[in-house]
Design a protein around this motif. Structure first.
Motif, PDB file in Angstrom:
ATOM      1  N   LYS A  36       0.818  -1.210   0.000  1.00  0.00           N
ATOM      2  CA  LYS A  36       0.000   0.000   0.000  1.00  0.00           C
ATOM      3  C   LYS A  36       0.853   1.261   0.000  1.00  0.00           C
ATOM      4  O   LYS A  36       0.673   2.181   0.807  1.00  0.00           O
ATOM      5  N   ILE A  37       1.817   1.281  -0.927  1.00  0.00           N
ATOM      6  CA  ILE A  37       2.679   2.448  -1.105  1.00  0.00           C
ATOM      7  C   ILE A  37       2.276   3.134  -2.404  1.00  0.00           C
ATOM      8  O   ILE A  37       2.117   2.478  -3.448  1.00  0.00           O
ATOM      9  N   ARG A  38       2.106   4.412  -2.382  1.00  0.00           N
ATOM     10  CA  ARG A  38       1.687   5.151  -3.578  1.00  0.00           C
ATOM     11  C   ARG A  38       2.756   5.074  -4.662  1.00  0.00           C
ATOM     12  O   ARG A  38       3.961   5.008  -4.357  1.00  0.00           O
ATOM     13  N   ASP A  39       2.314   5.132  -5.915  1.00  0.00           N
ATOM     14  CA  ASP A  39       3.246   5.042  -7.043  1.00  0.00           C
ATOM     15  C   ASP A  39       4.258   6.181  -7.033  1.00  0.00           C
ATOM     16  O   ASP A  39       5.403   6.024  -7.479  1.00  0.00           O
ATOM     17  N   SER A  40       3.830   7.340  -6.536  1.00  0.00           N
ATOM     18  CA  SER A  40       4.714   8.510  -6.536  1.00  0.00           C
ATOM     19  C   SER A  40       5.749   8.466  -5.420  1.00  0.00           C
ATOM     20  O   SER A  40       6.715   9.232  -5.433  1.00  0.00           O
ATOM     21  N   ASP A  41       5.565   7.586  -4.437  1.00  0.00           N
ATOM     22  CA  ASP A  41       6.498   7.505  -3.313  1.00  0.00           C
ATOM     23  C   ASP A  41       7.632   6.534  -3.608  1.00  0.00           C
ATOM     24  O   ASP A  41       7.478   5.596  -4.409  1.00  0.00           O
ATOM     25  N   GLU A  42       8.753   6.767  -2.942  1.00  0.00           N
ATOM     26  CA  GLU A  42       9.903   5.879  -3.096  1.00  0.00           C
ATOM     27  C   GLU A  42       9.653   4.568  -2.349  1.00  0.00           C
ATOM     28  O   GLU A  42       8.982   4.536  -1.314  1.00  0.00           O
ATOM     29  N   LEU A  43      10.227   3.497  -2.868  1.00  0.00           N
ATOM     30  CA  LEU A  43      10.141   2.194  -2.227  1.00  0.00           C
ATOM     31  C   LEU A  43      11.449   1.942  -1.484  1.00  0.00           C
ATOM     32  O   LEU A  43      12.498   1.737  -2.099  1.00  0.00           O
ATOM     33  N   PHE A  44      11.402   2.005  -0.137  1.00  0.00           N
ATOM     34  CA  PHE A  44      12.599   1.785   0.671  1.00  0.00           C
ATOM     35  C   PHE A  44      12.671   0.319   1.098  1.00  0.00           C
ATOM     36  O   PHE A  44      11.663  -0.267   1.513  1.00  0.00           O
ATOM     37  N   ILE A  45      13.862  -0.244   0.982  1.00  0.00           N
ATOM     38  CA  ILE A  45      14.086  -1.624   1.423  1.00  0.00           C
ATOM     39  C   ILE A  45      15.267  -1.646   2.391  1.00  0.00           C
ATOM     40  O   ILE A  45      16.083  -0.722   2.428  1.00  0.00           O
ATOM     41  N   GLN A  46      15.360  -2.711   3.171  1.00  0.00           N
ATOM     42  CA  GLN A  46      16.446  -2.849   4.152  1.00  0.00           C
ATOM     43  C   GLN A  46      17.139  -4.180   3.943  1.00  0.00           C
ATOM     44  O   GLN A  46      16.502  -5.233   3.893  1.00  0.00           O
ATOM     45  N   PHE A  52      18.011   1.282   1.458  1.00  0.00           N
ATOM     46  CA  PHE A  52      18.195   1.788   0.098  1.00  0.00           C
ATOM     47  C   PHE A  52      16.842   2.068  -0.537  1.00  0.00           C
ATOM     48  O   PHE A  52      15.800   1.584  -0.083  1.00  0.00           O
ATOM     49  N   ILE A  53      16.886   2.828  -1.643  1.00  0.00           N
ATOM     50  CA  ILE A  53      15.714   2.981  -2.509  1.00  0.00           C
ATOM     51  C   ILE A  53      15.802   1.914  -3.590  1.00  0.00           C
ATOM     52  O   ILE A  53      16.835   1.772  -4.260  1.00  0.00           O
ATOM     53  N   LEU A  54      14.736   1.156  -3.771  1.00  0.00           N
ATOM     54  CA  LEU A  54      14.684   0.125  -4.812  1.00  0.00           C
ATOM     55  C   LEU A  54      13.951   0.704  -6.015  1.00  0.00           C
ATOM     56  O   LEU A  54      12.796   1.129  -5.911  1.00  0.00           O
ATOM     57  N   GLN A  80      25.139 -13.696  -7.632  1.00  0.00           N
ATOM     58  CA  GLN A  80      24.261 -14.872  -7.677  1.00  0.00           C
ATOM     59  C   GLN A  80      23.993 -15.446  -6.275  1.00  0.00           C
ATOM     60  O   GLN A  80      23.622 -16.606  -6.147  1.00  0.00           O
ATOM     61  N   GLN A  81      24.159 -14.630  -5.279  1.00  0.00           N
ATOM     62  CA  GLN A  81      23.835 -15.046  -3.922  1.00  0.00           C
ATOM     63  C   GLN A  81      22.407 -14.630  -3.601  1.00  0.00           C
ATOM     64  O   GLN A  81      21.954 -13.559  -3.974  1.00  0.00           O
ATOM     65  N   ASN A  82      21.692 -15.528  -2.930  1.00  0.00           N
ATOM     66  CA  ASN A  82      20.339 -15.180  -2.504  1.00  0.00           C
ATOM     67  C   ASN A  82      20.410 -14.235  -1.308  1.00  0.00           C
ATOM     68  O   ASN A  82      21.148 -14.482  -0.353  1.00  0.00           O
ATOM     69  N   VAL A  83      19.636 -13.168  -1.362  1.00  0.00           N
ATOM     70  CA  VAL A  83      19.637 -12.173  -0.303  1.00  0.00           C
ATOM     71  C   VAL A  83      18.195 -11.868   0.098  1.00  0.00           C
ATOM     72  O   VAL A  83      17.313 -11.761  -0.747  1.00  0.00           O
ATOM     73  N   GLU A  84      17.982 -11.773   1.397  1.00  0.00           N
ATOM     74  CA  GLU A  84      16.656 -11.437   1.903  1.00  0.00           C
ATOM     75  C   GLU A  84      16.583  -9.942   2.213  1.00  0.00           C
ATOM     76  O   GLU A  84      17.502  -9.374   2.807  1.00  0.00           O
ATOM     77  N   LEU A  85      15.504  -9.327   1.789  1.00  0.00           N
ATOM     78  CA  LEU A  85      15.296  -7.917   2.081  1.00  0.00           C
ATOM     79  C   LEU A  85      13.893  -7.727   2.640  1.00  0.00           C
ATOM     80  O   LEU A  85      13.014  -8.574   2.465  1.00  0.00           O
ATOM     81  N   SER A  86      13.693  -6.619   3.332  1.00  0.00           N
ATOM     82  CA  SER A  86      12.382  -6.299   3.898  1.00  0.00           C
ATOM     83  C   SER A  86      11.999  -4.881   3.505  1.00  0.00           C
ATOM     84  O   SER A  86      12.861  -4.037   3.243  1.00  0.00           O
ATOM     85  N   ILE A  87      10.711  -4.636   3.464  1.00  0.00           N
ATOM     86  CA  ILE A  87      10.215  -3.300   3.148  1.00  0.00           C
ATOM     87  C   ILE A  87      10.418  -2.404   4.368  1.00  0.00           C
ATOM     88  O   ILE A  87      10.125  -2.796   5.499  1.00  0.00           O
ATOM     89  N   GLY A 134      17.198  12.549   0.044  1.00  0.00           N
ATOM     90  CA  GLY A 134      16.162  11.554   0.334  1.00  0.00           C
ATOM     91  C   GLY A 134      16.676  10.145   0.490  1.00  0.00           C
ATOM     92  O   GLY A 134      15.888   9.226   0.758  1.00  0.00           O
ATOM     93  N   GLN A 135      17.984   9.926   0.338  1.00  0.00           N
ATOM     94  CA  GLN A 135      18.542   8.587   0.515  1.00  0.00           C
ATOM     95  C   GLN A 135      19.113   8.426   1.926  1.00  0.00           C
ATOM     96  O   GLN A 135      19.513   9.393   2.567  1.00  0.00           O
ATOM     97  N   PHE A 136      19.160   7.161   2.369  1.00  0.00           N
ATOM     98  CA  PHE A 136      19.675   6.859   3.707  1.00  0.00           C
ATOM     99  C   PHE A 136      21.164   6.528   3.636  1.00  0.00           C
ATOM    100  O   PHE A 136      21.628   5.874   2.691  1.00  0.00           O
ATOM    101  N   PHE A 137      21.889   6.978   4.677  1.00  0.00           N
ATOM    102  CA  PHE A 137      23.307   6.684   4.788  1.00  0.00           C
ATOM    103  C   PHE A 137      23.603   6.231   6.207  1.00  0.00           C
ATOM    104  O   PHE A 137      23.018   6.718   7.170  1.00  0.00           O
TER     105      PHE A 137
END
Length: 753
Positions: A36-46, A52-54, A80-87, A134-137
């Protein structure tokens, strides 16, 4: 909810400089819809604690995530490593915007293969913020960045989020932060890189305090004025670049001395200051730790404390970090030179070594040495002169507002955890804690907690399991008991004065009432007078006239927070020097309190006066003459001195009587009515005053006649002697016989002739 992707290389070279991670556009759209994230908003993942912004691109499949080489390095990922990310969703209850971002610049490639370049760090920071807004560091993160055809590797060395105000309900976000236009960026060049030079580094205003610095968050209560003076004197110059200071010929303050009574917060100030400064971790040394049994090692220990600062200044010069060295118990290190007799002169050598490090030929400019002591008078004068420990801040007893601040600090956790009853009023407690130091206020809170814990455990049976109650609260009664248990060092000698005032206080007539009025007037004059910083009263009279009891009663009645008794009994077996030091300490402590009262009892015994000779201690006498007339150091502090003597003529000859502002005679019982009043009070017998009869024991005619005969046949007797005779003559059931009393009276008179 976590999602698994396969790590791949970036399919576009330009994507390496954006800071984004990439997957397919359909995957981005799907994740936004599911969360339920608006199209105009950034998609942040961890990923692995980094945010980061995806972004989406048609070059990637649904299950792929593109990450550049440097990002994979600090994320500990491989191709080619599998990585788990979360919203990741932006928190509403935390401040996540960056206040300061510290970055280390490294070179990947210079334009046209150049070997040297100068970076305008202000322009560089502005372009960086615009590009990565707007990016995280987060600390440890590496960002690839292009500027004017040059490629840089920027490593994040430290981050600080924006300061959270006292009024704000937000707390700090503990996972880096988001870059914004308010973020201040501080650059440094990676060690070993000589091709880059920062253009404006020497022009920038230096901010030596952390961005989250806040007086209210220091955890130091009641010391607002002291902290303001410390910052003005010791730190204000360090906020300006060295070139600006050279223009005005200003040098940094290198030494700061905090002095005052024990428990007032000197060590706490030093520790907390070190936390809010952008400085190396402070070196905190207890004074006696410097010394060693080996010759020369004490001086070597001093040199080692300054070694890091010296190396740092040699490498970085004016850009060197601030090095803080804290000496607790400073008087143990810097004693007056020549005052300690030792074969090797270790104490003198340590003082000389410390002075040479702070203000010698090769003195350092990147140090701040903070000393703390309870005895400033013991420190060598050369240490305290300008250029060395030139800023002297007295940390005194907190006032009412200060005590409230300290109390709020020590009860904050209790209130936040609902462990404090609603009947506990900190403002009321702050009033009751007059002359308590910060350490003593903390001790009161601990003591109150112990009384609360006692209610849920049986101290007579430690084998029985404690019945924990989550709803256990510390209440007002616990604090009242704690105040009885924890007494202030600069407070009221309750035990001594209670002993002196335990007997009945008898108002025997007009002379005594006049004395009471004058004493109360002097107390009010001391408390409210516009120009009465020091008031002194000498009570003189015969032995047994009640001088000590009267002085104790009115000292207790004054309600002053600091009330002390100086009596010869306290100094039995002590040398003259020890007696003077003890008396001097009582007076010095009195000068630290806003309202103080000192009772000097039996002055002739205190100065060791005897008729044979006559002989007395001139050393103690001269000390008293100085102390009785010495004004309090601070204009707002007031002192009342009450002295007692049975040899007024002697004190007048010695010059003591003239030191007191007023002298009042404590009268003997001279009139028959005065003697009768005392006897009736002693026997607890009623008497009529103004036609009103108090409800006491009734007196028969025989007893009345006996009392009347006694009151008419004795005169000029001290009240204490009369009470002693009544104790001797009275039989059971308060029966008083004239003949028995007069027999005792004649014996007493013979003994006092």
């Amino acid at each position: 909810m976590s999602i698994t992707f396969e790590t791949v290389q970036l399919r576009s070279h330009e994507h390496s400089y954006t800071g984004f991670l990439y997957t397919s556009k359909e995957q981005v759209k799907k994740l936004k819809q599911e969360n339920k994230i608006r199209d105009s908003d950034e998609l942040f993942i961890q990923i692995n604690g980094y945010i980061f912004i995806l972004d989406g691109d048609d070059q990637y499949r649904m299950e792929e995530i593109g990450i550049n080489r440097y990002q994979r390095e600090f994320l500990n990922l491989s191709i080619q490593q599998n990585v788990e990310l979360s919203i990741f969703r932006l928190p509403k209850d935390k401040e996540y915007r960056l206040g300061v971002l510290y970055m280390e610049i490294d070179i990947q490639q210079l334009q046209n293969g150049g070997s040297q370049m100068e970076i305008d760090d202000e322009e560089f920071a502005s372009l960086f913020k615009k590009h990565f807004d707007g990016q995280f560091f987060k600390t440890g993160q590496i960002q690839l960045y292009q500027n004017n055809g040059n490629t840089f590797l920027l490593k994040i060395t430290r981050t600080e989020v924006l300061s959270v105000g006292v009024e704000s309900n937000l707390v700090k976000f503990g996972n880096g932060g988001m870059l914004n236009d308010k973020t201040e960026i501080e650059f440094s060049i990676r060690s070993g890189i000589s091709q880059i030079k920062l253009k404006n580094a020497h022009k920038k205003q230096t901010n030596i305090f952390r961005e989250d610095f806040n007086f209210d968050r220091l955890g130091v209560g009641g010391l607002d004025k002291e902290l303001a003076n410390i910052f003005r004197r010791a730190f204000s110059s360090r906020r300006f670049p060295q070139q600006f200071l050279e223009k005005y010929g200003i040098k940094h303050i290198k030494g700061l001395l905090l002095y005052g009574p024990p428990g007032t917060g000197k060590t706490l100030i030093a520790r907390q200051l070190a936390k809010v400064l952008k400085a190396r971790p402070p070196k905190i040394v207890n004074g006696p730790e410097i010394f060693s049994k080996f010759v020369g090692e004490a001086e070597e220990n001093i040199r080692k404390l300054f070694e890091d600062a010296r190396k740092d200044q040699e490498v970085k010069g004016d850009e060197s970090d601030l090095h803080i060295i804290v000496f607790d118990e400073m008087d143990a290190i810097c004693k007056q030179r020549g005052s300690v007799s030792s074969g090797v002169g270790a104490y003198d050598n340590v003082v000389n070594q410390l002075l040479s490090m702070i203000d010698g030929v090769d003195s350092l400019n990147n140090i701040l040495v903070i000393g703390m002591t309870n005895r400033k008078d013991l420190i060598d004068e050369a240490v305290l002169r300008p250029g060395r420990f030139e800023v002297h801040i007295e940390v005194g007893l907190p006032d009412k507002i200060g005590r409230l601040q300290i109390l709020n600090i020590h009860t904050e956790i209790l209130r936040n955890n609902n462990a404090l009853d609603i009947d506990v009023n900190n403002e009321e407690l702050a009033i009751l804690m007059n002359n308590y130091t910060g350490a003593e206020i903390e001790a009161v809170v601990k003591s109150a907690s112990s009384f609360a814990f006692q209610r849920i455990q049986n101290i007579n049976n430690f084998q029985k399991q404690v019945n924990y109650k989550e709803d256990l609260r510390i209440n007002r009664n616990d604090f009242e008991e704690a105040l009885k248990e924890v007494k202030p060092q600069f407070g009221f000698d309750s035990n001594k004065f209670d002993l002196l005032t335990q007997n009945q206080y008898i108002d025997f007539g007009e002379q005594f009432q006049y004395l009471q009025r004058m004493l109360r007037n002097t107390i009010n004059q001391t408390r409210f007078g516009k120009s009465s910083k020091l008031n002194s009263i000498l009570l003189e009279g015969c032995q047994g006239a009640g001088k000590t009891s009267i002085a104790a009663k009115f000292a207790k009645e004054s309600g002053f927070p600091y009330v002390k008794l100086i009596t010869p009994e306290s100094f039995i077996g002590m040398t003259e020097d020890a007696i003077i030091n003890s008396i001097g300490k009582i007076f010095n402590d009195a000068y630290k309190s806003s309202l103080s009262c000192i009772v000097i009892d039996n002055i002739e015994r205190l100065i060791e006066y005897v008729d044979i000779g006559p002989r007395f201690s001139n050393t103690i006498l001269q000390a008293l003459l100085v102390l009785i007339k010495r004004l309090p150091d601070k204009t707002q502090n007031r002192l009342l001195i009450i002295g007692t003597t049975s040899t007024y003529k002697i004190l007048k000859q010695l010059g003591v009587a003239s030191c007191f502002n007023q002298t009042f005679k404590v009268p003997n019982l001279r009139k028959g009515q005065e003697i009768k009043t005392v006897i009736l009070n002693y026997l607890n017998i009623s008497q009529k005053e103004n036609g009103i009869e108090e409800h006491k024991c009734q007196m028969n005619e025989k007893q009345s006649a006996e009392i009347e005969k006694i009151s008419q046949n004795i005169e000029n007797i001290p009240i204490k002697r009369l009470l002693m005779l009544l104790d001797m003559a009275c039989k059971e059931e308060n029966e008083l016989i004239y003949e028995d009393f007069m027999s005792c009276y004649q014996i007493a008179q013979m003994n006092h002739e």
